[in-house]
Scaffold this motif. Structure first.
Motif, PDB file in Angstrom:
ATOM      1  N   ASP A   1      26.736 -32.307   3.658  1.00 66.13           N
ATOM      2  CA  ASP A   1      27.806 -31.191   3.407  1.00 66.13           C
ATOM      3  C   ASP A   1      28.834 -32.143   3.014  1.00 66.13           C
ATOM      4  O   ASP A   1      29.836 -32.355   3.715  1.00 66.13           O
TER       5      ASP A   1
ATOM      6  N   ASP B   1      31.538 -31.478   0.885  1.00 62.21           N
ATOM      7  CA  ASP B   1      33.090 -31.096   0.654  1.00 62.21           C
ATOM      8  C   ASP B   1      33.293 -30.129   2.203  1.00 62.21           C
ATOM      9  O   ASP B   1      34.431 -29.299   2.052  1.00 62.21           O
TER      10      ASP B   1
ATOM     11  N   ASP C   1      32.243 -27.304   2.950  1.00 57.13           N
ATOM     12  CA  ASP C   1      32.137 -25.942   3.084  1.00 57.13           C
ATOM     13  C   ASP C   1      31.060 -25.121   3.593  1.00 57.13           C
ATOM     14  O   ASP C   1      30.693 -24.067   3.334  1.00 57.13           O
TER      15      ASP C   1
ATOM     16  N   THR D   1      27.587 -25.842   3.140  1.00 56.27           N
ATOM     17  CA  THR D   1      26.475 -25.853   2.438  1.00 56.27           C
ATOM     18  C   THR D   1      26.016 -27.434   2.093  1.00 56.27           C
ATOM     19  O   THR D   1      26.850 -28.213   1.691  1.00 56.27           O
TER      20      THR D   1
ATOM     21  N   ASP E   1      25.152 -30.515   0.222  1.00 51.29           N
ATOM     22  CA  ASP E   1      25.151 -31.219  -1.105  1.00 51.29           C
ATOM     23  C   ASP E   1      24.338 -32.377  -1.235  1.00 51.29           C
ATOM     24  O   ASP E   1      23.501 -32.841  -0.340  1.00 51.29           O
TER      25      ASP E   1
ATOM     26  N   HIS F   1      26.683 -34.415  -6.203  1.00 50.75           N
ATOM     27  CA  HIS F   1      26.475 -33.157  -6.973  1.00 50.75           C
ATOM     28  C   HIS F   1      26.513 -32.066  -5.843  1.00 50.75           C
ATOM     29  O   HIS F   1      25.698 -31.818  -4.928  1.00 50.75           O
ATOM     30  N   LEU F   2      27.738 -31.235  -6.053  1.00 49.09           N
ATOM     31  CA  LEU F   2      28.078 -30.263  -5.246  1.00 49.09           C
ATOM     32  C   LEU F   2      27.312 -29.010  -5.420  1.00 49.09           C
ATOM     33  O   LEU F   2      27.114 -28.797  -6.448  1.00 49.09           O
ATOM     34  N   ASN F   3      26.826 -28.301  -4.029  1.00 46.55           N
ATOM     35  CA  ASN F   3      25.994 -27.272  -4.246  1.00 46.55           C
ATOM     36  C   ASN F   3      26.872 -25.740  -3.945  1.00 46.55           C
ATOM     37  O   ASN F   3      26.702 -25.180  -3.085  1.00 46.55           O
ATOM     38  N   LYS F   4      27.605 -25.638  -5.009  1.00 46.29           N
ATOM     39  CA  LYS F   4      28.700 -24.633  -5.088  1.00 46.29           C
ATOM     40  C   LYS F   4      28.059 -23.330  -4.979  1.00 46.29           C
ATOM     41  O   LYS F   4      28.352 -22.385  -4.105  1.00 46.29           O
ATOM     42  N   GLY F   5      26.793 -22.927  -5.577  1.00 49.10           N
ATOM     43  CA  GLY F   5      26.200 -21.829  -5.644  1.00 49.10           C
ATOM     44  C   GLY F   5      25.277 -21.546  -4.389  1.00 49.10           C
ATOM     45  O   GLY F   5      24.743 -20.485  -4.343  1.00 49.10           O
TER      46      GLY F   5
END
Length: 568
Positions: free
Chosen positions: A280, A282, A284, A286, A288, A301-305
């Motif tokens: 994780d 960032d 948040d 979730t 990444d 590679h951020l897993n924003k979704g």
């Protein structure tokens, strides 16, 4: 194996040309002159002895090896393989240790003997596991010697407690496209490995019985949140490289995967030899994905979704991660994350192609990691650096038989005399490291192979001609070994031309005859070996390129000096 049976076993292998040293000098035959370079073993170059995992500068360092691979330029070349680290407690003292795969195929443990806030390492030990199997690429069995004799399967390691039994497991990806899951049994601070055969540990990720990639770097993480830990693989086929997700359809104690249903997490888009890390980044909540590539550049590679099913890959263009102000941690380098100093932040350990291990402490905070400085990890050297005699190659001293040393050695028993220089000679011997953490005997590698030998070879060859008379002489001393032999050999090929009038390569020619001479070296003091022969063959005047090897089985000491190979 000794005698005619041993010669029969090796002869067809060398007849195929697969053990001919590539890119080595061929000594020209010349009336009576010695064709052997550095015959008195007087020239040597510095070399490290790394069987304790520390070099002469006090840096943690494991042996290295190379693999023939295709590069982004399109060239096929020998590429050095880096050390592959992972971080976790493998001795049961609640301190994070290092488990490291090296370029030869050994898997090491470096015990943390420091404190929670201050990690400390002294030496490394080879764990009693060897994950090379003869079956490759969908069950194809390699009978020919090059892969069998040099099984550098390049382990990429990841530590996890997959089944939640509070004992770690080493998940290993290989050059060949396999994934192994090796449980470690911890008792009293010692590590034992149950079982000894690679096939006992393999996780089946074949697609319709076939392997589908190579140079796998694994990571284990419950990506879709169903309580089952999944397998994430970065691959390096130099084609359409990607990081893949294989969802666990079994259980944590018995993971199962369907390779044909693997999902792309990140496309390489031209990046090669991808190495994934899940974290994780960032803060948040979730997970990444970090990816390191051939150039040693790390991107996040951020897993924003919150992509749990990975119906669509994460963005291919990630954000660069700087380490000590640089965008690369070193070409082909392998990274690992783990909290080494007990501050709750993941630190970065990097394995490099020279086998050294480096540490970048995390000086940032949750959601804003920062790696200001990277330094070699220090240890305590036991085996001093030595010198290796030039023109002698130990690369065919098989991985899977550790602890050998090939060096220049001044032997007081090697006295000078007529046609004998004395003093400096070539020595092969074995060290015996003290095992403090690793428990159990290293697997017997090659036991079922009839003619299993270590090959110490002259890194060159000799041009001779059918019908000419030659003499080979050398001084030698042996102690120990189950078997110890000298071996000279050559093949006579039909002088074939291509349609363009060029000389055909050996694989395009017809084998006309072979010359093999192989004899046991008896134990005892220094003695001179002399072999005189007229080179027989099909066509008088045909050239035959001869090689010179020393073959050993088991452990012992071998001393060689003053080699002469000449025409009479």
């Amino acid at each position: 194996m000794r005698g005619s049976a041993g010669r029969a076993a090796l002869a067809p292998l060398v007849a195929l040309g697969l053990l001919i040293p590539r890119g080595t000098a061929v000594a020209q035959q010349g009336g009576g002159s010695n064709m052997v370079n550095n015959a008195d073993m007087g020239r040597a170059i510095p070399v490290e002895v790394l069987w304790e995992g520390v070099d002469s500068k006090g840096n943690l360092r494991v042996p290295t090896g190379s693999r023939i691979t295709a590069t982004s330029s399109g060239n096929v070349t020998s590429v050095p393989m880096p050390a592959s680290p992972s971080i976790g407690d493998v001795t049961g003292d609640q301190l994070p240790d290092l488990v490291v795969g090296d370029g030869l195929g050994y898997i090491w443990v470096f015990k943390n003997s420091g404190a929670k806030e201050a990690p400390k390492f002294t030496q490394g030990e080879i764990l009693p596991m060897w994950l090379y199997s003869e079956e490759r690429w969908g069950g194809y069995k390699i009978h020919e010697p090059w892969e069998r004799d040099n099984p550098r399967y390049v382990p990429r390691v990841f530590l996890t407690d997959w089944d939640g039994n509070r004992e770690p497991e080493v998940v290993v990806g290989t050059f060949y496209g396999e994934i192994f899951r090796v449980p470690l049994n911890i008792s009293g601070g010692r590590i034992a490995v149950p079982g000894s055969r690679a096939t006992e540990f393999e996780i089946n990720i074949r697609q319709q019985g076939e392997f589908w990639g190579n140079l796998f770097t694994p990571c284990v993480w419950d990506w879709n949140g169903d309580g089952l830990k999944d397998l994430i693989i970065g691959e390096g086929t130099y084609a359409c490289n990607a990081v893949y997700l294989l969802l666990n359809t079994g259980s944590n104690s018995g993971p199962r995967f369907k390779a044909e249903e693997r999902k792309v997490m990140v496309w390489g888009d031209g990046r090669e030899q991808l190495k994934p890390i899940v974290i994780d980044w960032d803060n948040d909540g979730t997970a990444d994905l970090l990816v390191c590539d051939y150039k040693g550049e790390i991107t996040v590679h951020l897993n924003k979704g919150g992509h749990k099913d990975m119906k669509e890959p994460l963005p291919s263009e990630g954000s660069p991660v700087a380490v000590a102000g640089q965008k690369s941690i070193g070409q082909l380098a392998c990274p690992a994350l783990g909290d080494l100093n007990g501050d709750g932040l993941p630190d970065l350990v990097v394995g490099k192609t020279d086998g050294t291990l480096h540490l970048a402490l995390n000086t940032g905070k949750a959601g804003a990691f920062k790696f200001d400085k990277i330094e070699p990890i220090k240890g305590a050297d036991i085996y001093p650096a030595t010198k290796k005699v030039v023109y002698w190659n130990d690369s065919s001293l098989r991985p899977g038989v550790p602890y050998h040393v090939v060096e220049q050695f001044n032997d007081p028993a090697n006295t000078a005399g007529p046609n004998r220089s004395g003093g400096d000679c070539l020595r092969l011997y074995y060290v015996e490291p003290k095992q403090v953490v690793a428990s159990g005997k290293f697997p017997e590698v090659g036991a079922k192979i009839k003619d299993f030998k270590n090959i110490l070879r002259y890194d060159g060859s000799f041009k001779m001609f059918v019908g000419k008379k030659y003499e080979l002489t050398f001084w030698v001393r042996r102690s120990g070994f189950q078997a110890c032999e000298w071996y000279t050999w050559a093949n006579e090929w039909e002088q074939e031309k291509t349609r363009r009038g060029e000389e055909a390569q050996w694989y395009g020619k017809k084998l006309l005859s072979s010359h093999h001479k192989r004899e046991e070296i008896t134990p005892g003091n220094w003695k001179q070996i002399k072999y005189t022969f007229t080179l027989e063959g099909k066509i008088k005047g045909n050239e035959m390129i001869h090689n010179l090897w020393f073959l050993t089985d088991g452990k012992g000491e071998l001393y060689v000096d003053d080699i002469s190979y000449r025409e009479l």
